[in-house]
Design an enzyme around this catalytic site. Structure first.
Site, PDB file in Angstrom:
ATOM      1  N   GLU A 135     -19.201  12.595  16.038  1.00  0.00           N
ATOM      2  CA  GLU A 135     -19.043  11.530  15.694  1.00  0.00           C
ATOM      3  C   GLU A 135     -19.922  10.203  15.271  1.00  0.00           C
ATOM      4  O   GLU A 135     -20.207   9.268  14.082  1.00  0.00           O
ATOM      5  CB  GLU A 135     -17.524  11.015  16.784  1.00  0.00           C
TER       6      GLU A 135
ATOM      7  N   ASP B 161     -17.219   0.683  13.365  1.00  0.00           N
ATOM      8  CA  ASP B 161     -17.420  -0.144  14.559  1.00  0.00           C
ATOM      9  C   ASP B 161     -17.062  -1.297  14.588  1.00  0.00           C
ATOM     10  O   ASP B 161     -16.776  -1.849  13.215  1.00  0.00           O
ATOM     11  CB  ASP B 161     -18.993  -0.524  15.040  1.00  0.00           C
TER      12      ASP B 161
ATOM     13  N   GLU C 109     -13.862  11.292  18.593  1.00  0.00           N
ATOM     14  CA  GLU C 109     -14.062  10.004  18.714  1.00  0.00           C
ATOM     15  C   GLU C 109     -15.278  10.334  20.008  1.00  0.00           C
ATOM     16  O   GLU C 109     -14.429  11.060  21.125  1.00  0.00           O
ATOM     17  CB  GLU C 109     -12.450   8.941  19.069  1.00  0.00           C
TER      18      GLU C 109
ATOM     19  N   HIS D 109      -2.702   1.258   6.807  1.00  0.00           N
ATOM     20  CA  HIS D 109      -3.058   1.134   5.300  1.00  0.00           C
ATOM     21  C   HIS D 109      -2.659   3.106   4.963  1.00  0.00           C
ATOM     22  O   HIS D 109      -3.018   3.849   5.871  1.00  0.00           O
ATOM     23  CB  HIS D 109      -4.528   0.742   5.329  1.00  0.00           C
TER      24      HIS D 109
ATOM     25  N   CYS E 189       0.745  -1.454  -0.077  1.00  0.00           N
ATOM     26  CA  CYS E 189      -0.077   0.085  -0.068  1.00  0.00           C
ATOM     27  C   CYS E 189       1.136   1.431   0.021  1.00  0.00           C
ATOM     28  O   CYS E 189       0.438   2.181  -1.211  1.00  0.00           O
ATOM     29  CB  CYS E 189      -0.826  -0.115   1.047  1.00  0.00           C
TER      30      CYS E 189
ATOM     31  N   ASN F 141     -13.698   4.605  10.142  1.00  0.00           N
ATOM     32  CA  ASN F 141     -15.119   4.888  11.260  1.00  0.00           C
ATOM     33  C   ASN F 141     -15.944   3.257  11.522  1.00  0.00           C
ATOM     34  O   ASN F 141     -16.500   3.959  12.510  1.00  0.00           O
ATOM     35  CB  ASN F 141     -15.549   6.557  11.037  1.00  0.00           C
TER      36      ASN F 141
ATOM     37  N   ASP G 178      -7.151   5.978  -3.400  1.00  0.00           N
ATOM     38  CA  ASP G 178      -6.610   4.448  -2.892  1.00  0.00           C
ATOM     39  C   ASP G 178      -5.935   3.712  -3.969  1.00  0.00           C
ATOM     40  O   ASP G 178      -7.478   3.347  -4.795  1.00  0.00           O
ATOM     41  CB  ASP G 178      -7.284   3.908  -1.648  1.00  0.00           C
TER      42      ASP G 178
END
Length: 748
Positions: A508, A448, A503, A381, A317, A446, A404
């Site tokens: 958020e 979970d 956070e 990454h 990467c 972000n 990306d």
């Protein structure tokens, strides 16, 4: 009589034929005479170096080639062009001069791939943005000088030039002169009407800086790795032009930074087998190519790609991101490299990273709800941000856009391996309906981390047992503008808040739930019930820095907040991993069951010795600790993990205090082998700013614990502050780096 009439008719017919031939010959002669009256262009001057200085392109090596300088210009900006004639002088009011600029195999004015600029006499003209304009500004005995301004929307790349001359009111064809050299036209981030316009002071970093850093490594031990972008090297623009041809991108679209950066994210990798620049490899076997950790920058990669016309082996990467930054900066698109520490890879668009366990709390190595695909968490990454306006989105979504070039998942909108540009504002607010791939980027920074346990009674067959809302997207880093720290991280910039709100803040959660509402599949996952009966607090203690070859401890702390005894079952596992989260080897494991008295605390410790992990380390020396615990009395389940990296030595670079241009300067590279095994097939790669040519220094086998000391000479061809970068590579030990900043003076 009849015969005489036949003879007379024949003679008449012959005279007509002769007269037609005579008239035709006269017309041809007249045409040739008229053609000869047209100005005969002998030479075209593009003033490559003078134009380059005004266009901020004077660092490109192709411009400064002493034998065949190639102009590099920025669109929407005036440049000077000169014409020298043979035979006669230019006559004002009689002669017409037009310059034709062609782009691609079938140039077309309507598509913007052809421009016809008629030169009129004037001292100055005002550029008109979308139109190509030009004017003759001065005249000498056998030459004229003109100014031309391209459209700020024209395609970028390699253009060809023709000059047409004719005379006023002439009915004959113009004379065409083919200029025998191409010219490059690039994006213009200094031009306020160009979509890539950026504040001038930031362009020193995001366009002109050719050496930078890329942050790699787990969250607690990341470090800035030096990278030579080298966007001004002579091989870079030709390599990019070849990449553009391989992409088969329509020529008329090559002036749109939105479409072009999306194509770049596709073509820097070769995952679609489209002869992209770099082949990805994460299995640690690189015998038929170069190990990703051995590269010092983009130039050697792009030179090999250009010379061989085939994809280069190998990259990961951060290599993809380094090459992408080179390509973007070379084309005039402001670009920075972004490292996401603890990066989510959402394989099924749930906006969560899902882990599954059987009835006995054993983690499954597959996703039972998404056959053939599995979510993962990368230690880190790396991707890129590019700067541009977004006229395709509502106001407020311009600025930095994420792209990306690492192939992870095919894009939802195209079905091929490309990603972005995704507006950082859209990522931050959870606007997943906007182009391109915003949902995937939201999950990367972000999502979970959700744990599921097999439950035949549950609607999906699994019940959510744990959810960590703060693990993914621990920190996002890039290089701070105008600073380069060869010995530390003073040049590190934390840009986490550009990607998401703080956070544990209401903003958020609101942005994440806004993204979830945009996906019916994600909405179902987030709305499933979870168990909340938890009165034992558990914590996996993060590890401090561990030097390679040292023992270390893994610790879980438990606190019983209830007024009753709690029975805990805990399992700790340490594994070596590749940086993308794939497990290489299990290093050690401990399981335990114990009683925790009311309102007390205890600890479970796993001691890991160097003998257990040294032989099982893979490149970059990353390890993962996985912990899982259950409470018998309440059925509470707790799961956590931690990624860390053992610290390797760095290369100590010694160079003479006084370095002069074009004078060989001794340089010494030194470090100690930290392993208990010999190092074989050793080599140093040395690179630096564009003024320093890269070189490879081979080194014999190194004994266990032996000192590695390599002496060579460095040649620098430009004065000023220059960055020297070194990387050591061997079969047994990789990713050993070092750098130094030196001041170079003009040759005495």
């Amino acid at each position: 009589m009849q015969g005489d009439r036949k003879t007379s008719a024949h003679s008449c017919h012959q005279r007509v034929i002769q007269e037609v031939r005579f008239i035709t010959q006269q017309c041809v002669r007249s045409n040739l005479e008229k053609m000869a009256e047209n100005l005969q262009v002998e030479m075209v001057y593009f003033y490559a170096s003078q134009n380059a200085k005004a266009h901020h392109t004077d660092n490109y090596e192709v411009v400064n080639d002493p034998e065949n300088p190639i102009p590099v210009l920025r669109r929407g900006q005036k440049f000077t062009i000169g014409f020298r004639f043979s035979g006669r002088q230019y006559s004002s009011g009689t002669d017409n001069i037009s310059v034709v600029f062609n782009f691609g195999p079938r140039p077309n004015i309507i598509k913007g791939t052809k421009a016809l600029v008629k030169l009129k006499e004037t001292k100055a003209f005002k550029p008109n943005g979308k139109r190509w304009l030009g004017a003759i500004t001065s005249q000498q005995a056998d030459s004229v000088i003109a100014e031309v301004c391209s459209s700020y929307e024209c395609p970028v790349g390699l253009w060809s030039v023709q000059v047409e001359t004719s005379t006023e009111n002439s009915i004959y064809q113009p004379t065409i002169y083919e200029w025998d050299s191409p010219l490059y036209i690039l994006f213009n981030p200094w031009h306020k009407s160009d979509l890539v316009y950026m504040e001038d002071r930031l362009l020193d970093e995001y366009i002109l800086n050719d050496v930078g850093k890329i942050w790699i490594g787990p969250k607690n031990s990341s470090r800035g790795r030096e990278w030579v972008f080298g966007q001004f090297d002579a091989c870079v623009l030709p390599a990019i032009m070849f990449m553009l041809e391989m992409s088969e991108m329509p020529y008329q679209s090559r002036g749109d930074p939105i479409k072009l950066t999306r194509m770049i994210s596709k073509m820097v990798n070769n995952n679609d087998e489209d002869n992209g620049v770099v082949v990805g490899n994460w299995d640690g076997i690189y015998e038929d190519g170069t190990a990703p950790s051995a590269w010092t920058g983009s130039v050697d990669i792009l030179r090999e790609y250009w010379e061989t016309k085939t994809s280069v082996c190998y990259g990961q990467c951060w290599v993809f991101a380094g090459v992408t930054a080179t390509v973007c900066r070379a084309l005039g698109i402001p670009c920075r490299v972004v490292s996401n520490l603890v990066s989510g890879h959402d394989a099924n668009c749930t906006l969560s990273i899902d882990r599954y366990y059987d009835e006995n709390n054993k983690e499954l190595d597959y996703d039972p709800l998404n056959e053939g695909h599995m979510d993962s968490i990368w230690n880190y990454h790396v991707w890129n941000d590019v700067w541009m306006a977004r006229p395709d989105l509502p106001p407020g979504y311009g600025g930095w856009q994420a792209i990306d070039a690492t192939p992870q998942e095919v894009s939802s909108s195209s079905g091929v391996y490309e990603c972005g540009p995704a507006s950082l504002e859209a990522i931050k607010t959870g606007a997943v309906g906007f182009n391109y791939d915003v949902a995937f980027m939201v999950a990367s920074v972000n999502a979970d981390l959700t744990r599921w346990k097999r439950d035949p009674k549950a609607r999906l067959g699994y019940t959510r047992i744990a959810c960590n809302k703060y693990h993914i997207g621990y920190m996002l880093l890039t290089k701070k503008p105008w600073i380069f720290d060869p010995n530390g991280d003073q040049d590190r910039e934390d840009i986490t808040l550009e990607y998401k709100a703080k956070e544990n803040s209401p903003e958020e959660r609101i942005s994440l739930y806004n993204a979830v509402r945009g996906s019916s599949f994600a909405k179902e996952f987030y709305e499933l019930p979870s168990n909340t009966d938890e009165d034992v607090e558990l914590e996996l203690i993060n590890l401090d820095t561990i030097n390679i070859g040292e023992d270390f401890n893994v610790t879980v702390a438990a606190v019983n907040k209830s007024t009753s005894v709690r029975t805990l079952k805990i399992q700790l596992v340490v594994k070596s991993t590749f940086y993308n989260g794939i497990v290489a080897h299990q290093i050690d494991k401990v399981e335990g069951s114990f009683k925790l008295k009311p309102e007390t605390n205890d600890r479970l410790v796993l001691h890991v010795t160097k003998d257990k992990y040294l032989s099982k380390l893979v490149e970059y020396s990353n390890m993962k600790v996985h912990a899982i615990a259950s409470v018998d009395e309440t059925s509470q389940i707790w799961v956590d993990e931690d990624d860390f990296q053992v610290k390797k030595p760095s290369i100590d670079i010694k160079i003479h205090d006084e370095v002069y241009t074009n004078v060989p300067t001794p340089i010494t590279l030194r470090f100690t082998n930290p392993l208990q095994t010999a190092l074989t097939k050793c080599k140093f790669n040395i690179s630096g700013s564009s003024a320093i040519r890269s070189q490879v220094v081979l080194y014999p086998e190194v004994k266990p614990g032996g000192v590695i000391k390599a002496d060579t000479q460095l040649m620098v061809n430009a004065p000023g502050s220059q960055k020297v970068i070194a990387v050591f590579d061997s079969n047994e030990l990789r990713d050993i780096t070092g750098s130094v900043l030196v001041e170079v003076f003009d040759e005495q």
